[in-house]
Design a protein around this motif. Structure first.
Motif, mmCIF file in Angstrom:
data_model
loop_
_atom_site.group_PDB
_atom_site.id
_atom_site.type_symbol
_atom_site.label_atom_id
_atom_site.label_comp_id
_atom_site.label_asym_id
_atom_site.label_seq_id
_atom_site.Cartn_x
_atom_site.Cartn_y
_atom_site.Cartn_z
ATOM 1 N N SER A 529 0.817 -1.222 0.000
ATOM 2 C CA SER A 529 0.000 0.000 0.000
ATOM 3 C C SER A 529 0.850 1.271 0.000
ATOM 4 O O SER A 529 2.021 1.270 0.402
ATOM 5 C CB SER A 529 -0.932 0.001 1.212
ATOM 6 N N ILE A 530 0.220 2.359 -0.469
ATOM 7 C CA ILE A 530 0.768 3.723 -0.441
ATOM 8 C C ILE A 530 2.127 3.785 -1.140
ATOM 9 O O ILE A 530 3.156 4.098 -0.555
ATOM 10 C CB ILE A 530 0.835 4.286 0.999
ATOM 11 N N ASN A 531 2.112 3.420 -2.410
ATOM 12 C CA ASN A 531 3.264 3.542 -3.288
ATOM 13 C C ASN A 531 2.785 4.118 -4.618
ATOM 14 O O ASN A 531 1.723 4.756 -4.665
ATOM 15 C CB ASN A 531 3.933 2.172 -3.482
ATOM 16 N N GLY A 532 3.522 3.903 -5.675
ATOM 17 C CA GLY A 532 3.115 4.380 -6.998
ATOM 18 C C GLY A 532 2.994 3.249 -7.989
ATOM 19 O O GLY A 532 3.285 3.422 -9.189
ATOM 20 N N LEU A 533 2.562 2.072 -7.559
ATOM 21 C CA LEU A 533 2.461 0.900 -8.424
ATOM 22 C C LEU A 533 1.367 1.094 -9.475
ATOM 23 O O LEU A 533 0.301 1.650 -9.183
ATOM 24 C CB LEU A 533 2.172 -0.345 -7.582
ATOM 25 N N THR A 534 1.620 0.580 -10.656
ATOM 26 C CA THR A 534 0.673 0.718 -11.769
ATOM 27 C C THR A 534 0.350 -0.656 -12.350
ATOM 28 O O THR A 534 0.937 -1.668 -11.975
ATOM 29 C CB THR A 534 1.271 1.615 -12.861
ATOM 30 N N GLY A 535 -0.585 -0.656 -13.313
ATOM 31 C CA GLY A 535 -0.965 -1.902 -13.979
ATOM 32 C C GLY A 535 -1.971 -2.696 -13.171
ATOM 33 O O GLY A 535 -2.667 -2.167 -12.301
ATOM 34 N N ARG A 536 -2.040 -3.979 -13.442
ATOM 35 C CA ARG A 536 -3.017 -4.865 -12.806
ATOM 36 C C ARG A 536 -2.429 -5.562 -11.574
ATOM 37 O O ARG A 536 -1.208 -5.638 -11.414
ATOM 38 C CB ARG A 536 -3.478 -5.939 -13.806
ATOM 39 N N ILE A 537 -3.326 -6.064 -10.757
ATOM 40 C CA ILE A 537 -2.918 -7.023 -9.736
ATOM 41 C C ILE A 537 -2.897 -8.376 -10.416
ATOM 42 O O ILE A 537 -3.944 -8.869 -10.852
ATOM 43 C CB ILE A 537 -3.903 -7.031 -8.547
ATOM 44 N N PRO A 538 -1.737 -8.995 -10.583
ATOM 45 C CA PRO A 538 -1.671 -10.215 -11.410
ATOM 46 C C PRO A 538 -2.463 -11.377 -10.813
ATOM 47 O O PRO A 538 -2.455 -11.586 -9.592
ATOM 48 C CB PRO A 538 -0.178 -10.525 -11.453
ATOM 49 N N ASN A 539 -3.140 -12.110 -11.691
ATOM 50 C CA ASN A 539 -3.900 -13.288 -11.248
ATOM 51 C C ASN A 539 -2.994 -14.365 -10.675
ATOM 52 O O ASN A 539 -3.465 -15.270 -9.976
ATOM 53 C CB ASN A 539 -4.709 -13.860 -12.412
ATOM 54 N N SER A 540 -1.698 -14.279 -10.945
ATOM 55 C CA SER A 540 -0.765 -15.274 -10.405
ATOM 56 C C SER A 540 -0.751 -15.272 -8.879
ATOM 57 O O SER A 540 -0.363 -16.271 -8.256
ATOM 58 C CB SER A 540 0.642 -15.014 -10.934
ATOM 59 N N LEU A 541 -1.200 -14.166 -8.262
ATOM 60 C CA LEU A 541 -1.232 -14.104 -6.794
ATOM 61 C C LEU A 541 -2.217 -15.112 -6.209
ATOM 62 O O LEU A 541 -2.155 -15.429 -5.020
ATOM 63 C CB LEU A 541 -1.586 -12.697 -6.316
ATOM 64 N N LEU A 542 -3.142 -15.617 -7.050
ATOM 65 C CA LEU A 542 -4.066 -16.649 -6.583
ATOM 66 C C LEU A 542 -3.312 -17.929 -6.194
ATOM 67 O O LEU A 542 -3.863 -18.790 -5.512
ATOM 68 C CB LEU A 542 -5.111 -16.958 -7.651
ATOM 69 N N GLY A 543 -2.071 -18.038 -6.637
ATOM 70 C CA GLY A 543 -1.255 -19.193 -6.263
ATOM 71 C C GLY A 543 -0.764 -19.148 -4.833
ATOM 72 O O GLY A 543 -0.236 -20.137 -4.328
ATOM 73 N N ILE A 544 -0.917 -18.000 -4.165
ATOM 74 C CA ILE A 544 -0.520 -17.882 -2.753
ATOM 75 C C ILE A 544 -1.731 -18.268 -1.912
ATOM 76 O O ILE A 544 -2.604 -17.449 -1.623
ATOM 77 C CB ILE A 544 -0.046 -16.453 -2.428
ATOM 78 N N LYS A 545 -1.796 -19.511 -1.495
ATOM 79 C CA LYS A 545 -2.998 -20.046 -0.841
ATOM 80 C C LYS A 545 -3.101 -19.672 0.630
ATOM 81 O O LYS A 545 -4.198 -19.676 1.199
ATOM 82 C CB LYS A 545 -3.015 -21.581 -0.969
ATOM 83 N N ASN A 546 -1.981 -19.349 1.271
ATOM 84 C CA ASN A 546 -1.985 -19.152 2.725
ATOM 85 C C ASN A 546 -2.067 -17.690 3.143
ATOM 86 O O ASN A 546 -1.976 -17.384 4.326
ATOM 87 C CB ASN A 546 -0.724 -19.769 3.342
ATOM 88 N N VAL A 547 -2.210 -16.771 2.188
ATOM 89 C CA VAL A 547 -2.198 -15.361 2.538
ATOM 90 C C VAL A 547 -3.422 -15.016 3.387
ATOM 91 O O VAL A 547 -4.540 -15.407 3.082
ATOM 92 C CB VAL A 547 -2.123 -14.480 1.266
ATOM 93 N N ARG A 548 -3.181 -14.323 4.505
ATOM 94 C CA ARG A 548 -4.257 -13.947 5.435
ATOM 95 C C ARG A 548 -4.503 -12.438 5.437
ATOM 96 O O ARG A 548 -5.532 -11.979 5.905
ATOM 97 C CB ARG A 548 -3.891 -14.398 6.859
#
Length: 592
Positions: A529-548
């Protein structure tokens, strides 16, 4: 504490062997071992029938007519009578894939010649402790640790007057401890830890005159610590920590001359530490942290010749500290006085000059530059966080050849990260909330990458860009939030395969989120959060199953949020203040 727990396990093992080895010897003798009792065989098969999944494969050996022939794993019999005297079913520690799923059958209560029952580590054995166990009047050891048993402790267990060991630790038991357990006149070891037991410690426990080991920790017990503990002159271990106990420390407690380990931390105890603590002349480990104790630490504590661990942190203890001589506390290795009402200014000589492995003095109002220890090569863990320390780190790490954990957070330290010359034994560095400058590469580089597991330099003035992350990194926590770091998040971030927590929030990071960030399968906490990131949130993050926890707030991200758990059920605030994010939990994307 771990050492004494191992002692408990060893004592239990030796006791089990005393029961089992005679039958093993009989099985190797020329004399024909008797066939097991049909009643006992039926009782064991009744237990097997209640276990509907067994990944231990122990019960697969329970076939045939003779349960005493040596083929039934975990079953031991008397060499003459053929009656079952021992049942030991133990899952390997730490292997979650090895378990039994089911419940304890009341039929085990028909094993009327049973002397030892050990069923431990079976995380998926649920249901109550059967009331029929009160029929096992020959039982000497009942150990049902680390299962998922629930309900209350059956009062009928009080009939087992021959018990010398009772452990129901690590289950989901509730209700009060039955007063009938006070009938165990021969009891030497009692462990009811890590349950949800409520109410007071029963007054009937006064009959435990042979008791050596008492662990009631991590429950919801209330009331005062009873004076009757002073009757247990054979006690070597007491752990009442993590309960809701109130009142003062009973003076009688300090007459236990054989007591080696006393843990009363994380309760609501009040009053002072009595000067009669010197009566605990065998004490090796003493923990009173996270209570409401006040007053001074008594000088008499210096007479404890065997004390190696002292933790009095998070109380209301005040000055002056006792003037302990060079000969006082000769065995001390670990001290924690953090977060009391102490204003030390400098570390007392009797602490600084000893050959200690752990020095934890967080929140003690230490001032000036970082201290020099007389014997730095013995130090393994240092916590001087939340003090008023100033200056740099020049020379601080000299000869700290064993250091593993360092906490200097929340001070006024001011230096460039390139000045840190940490030993290659260190695994955890916490320097957050200081005035540090320089580049990340000063502390996160090819030299440190092989041993560093935790790095927290958040809330400083660190600048520059990310270093490249080579393969083989051991990092589990990387927190660089609230700095002045710029540039792109490199694709080599995927080499941090052990990473569980990544926080790069409140920096000046630009560019897109690397697709291969989704390869960090162990990640549980992600904050971009609170940066200057651009583009999409990649769907590859769905591979992180344990994120809380994940936070993408206040960037310039656009496009559809990955539509899968948990990303589509995180709070909408986790995606707020971006350019054009859409999809659950935000409004749906417009379809052209």
């Amino acid at each position: 504490m771990q050492i004494l727990r191992w002692v408990f396990k060893l004592l239990l093992l030796y006791s089990i062997q005393d029961v089992f080895l005679p039958s093993l010897a009989a099985q190797t003798s020329p004399q024909q071992a008797p066939v097991c009792s049909e009643a006992d065989r039926a009782a064991l098969l009744g237990f097997k029938a209640r276990i509907f999944k067994d990944t231990t494969d122990i019960l697969a050996s329970w076939v045939g007519r003779d349960c005493c022939g040596g083929d039934w794993e975990g079953v031991q019999c008397h060499p003459v009578t053929g009656r079952v005297t021992g049942l030991a079913l133990q899952a390997p520690n730490g292997d979650s894939g090895v378990y039994m799923r089911g419940s304890l059958s009341p039929s085990l209560g028909n094993l009327t010649f049973l002397e030892v029952m050990v069923i431990t580590g079976m995380k998926h054995i649920t249901g109550p402790v059967p009331h029929s166990f009160s029929n096992l009047i020959r039982l000497k050891q009942l150990v049902l640790e680390d299962n998922s048993l629930e309900g209350s402790i059956p009062p009928g267990l009080g009939r087992l007057s021959n018990l010398n060991t009772l452990s129901l630790a690590g289950n989901h038991l509730s209700g009060q401890i039955p007063p009938t357990l006070g009938n165990f006149g021969k009891l030497q070891q009692l462990n009811l830890a890590r349950n949800s037991l409520r109410g007071p410690i029963p007054a009937t426990f006064k009959s435990f005159l042979r008791l050596q080991y008492l662990d009631l920790s991590s429950n919801l017990l209330s009331g005062k610590i009873p004076d009757m503990l002073s009757h247990f002159q054979n006690l070597t271990y007491i752990d009442l920590s993590s309960n809701r106990l109130t009142g003062q420390l009973p003076i009688s407690l300090f007459s236990l001359a054989k007591l080696q380990d006393l843990s009363l931390d994380n309760n609501q105890l009040t009053g002072r530490i009595p000067g009669r603590i010197a009566g605990l002349r065998s004490l090796t480990r003493f923990s009173l942290s996270r209570n409401r104790l006040s007053g001074q630490i008594p000088l008499s504590i210096s007479s404890l010749q065997n004390l190696w661990y002292l933790n009095l942190s998070r109380n209301g203890l005040s000055e002056p500290l006792p003037a302990i001589s060079n000969r006082g506390l000769p065995s001390l290795l670990s001290i924690d006085l953090s977060f009391n009402n102490l204003s030390l200014g400098t570390i007392p000589n009797w602490i600084r000059d000893k050959e200690l492995s752990e020095v934890h003095l967080a929140g003690c109002k230490l001032r000036g530059s970082l201290p020099r220890f007389a014997k730095p090569d013995s130090l393994i863990s240092i916590d001087l966080s939340s003090n008023l320390l100033t200056g740099g780190v020049s020379g601080f790490f000299t000869n700290m050849s064993s250091l593993q954990k360092l906490k200097l957070s929340n001070n006024h330290l001011k230096f460039d990260l390139i000045d840190i010359k940490v030993p290659d034994t260190i695994s955890s560095i916490e320097l957050q909330s200081n005035q540090l400058t320089g580049f990340l590469s000063g502390v996160l580089n090819n030299r440190t990458s092989s041993f560093l597991e935790i790095l927290d330099v958040s809330r400083n003035q660190i600048s520059g860009t990310f270093p490249d992350f080579p393969e083989g990194l051991s990092l589990k926590v990387l927190n660089i939030g609230s700095n002045k770091i710029s540039g792109h998040l490199p694709g080599s971030i995927s080499n941090l395969i052990e990473l569980k927590r990544l926080d790069i929030s409140r920096n000046h990071i630009t560019g897109s989120i690397p697709t291969n960030l989704g390869l960090l399968s162990n990640l549980q906490w992600l904050d971009l959060s609170i940066n200057g990131l651009t583009g999409r949130i990649p769907n590859s993050l769905l591979g992180i199953k344990n994120v809380r926890h994940a936070n993408f707030r206040a960037n310039r991200l656009c496009g559809e949020i990955p539509q899968g758990r948990p990303y589509n059920i995180f709070p909408a605030g986790a995606y707020a203040h971006n350019q054009c994010l859409c999809g659950k939990p935000l409004p749906p994307c417009r379809r052209l």
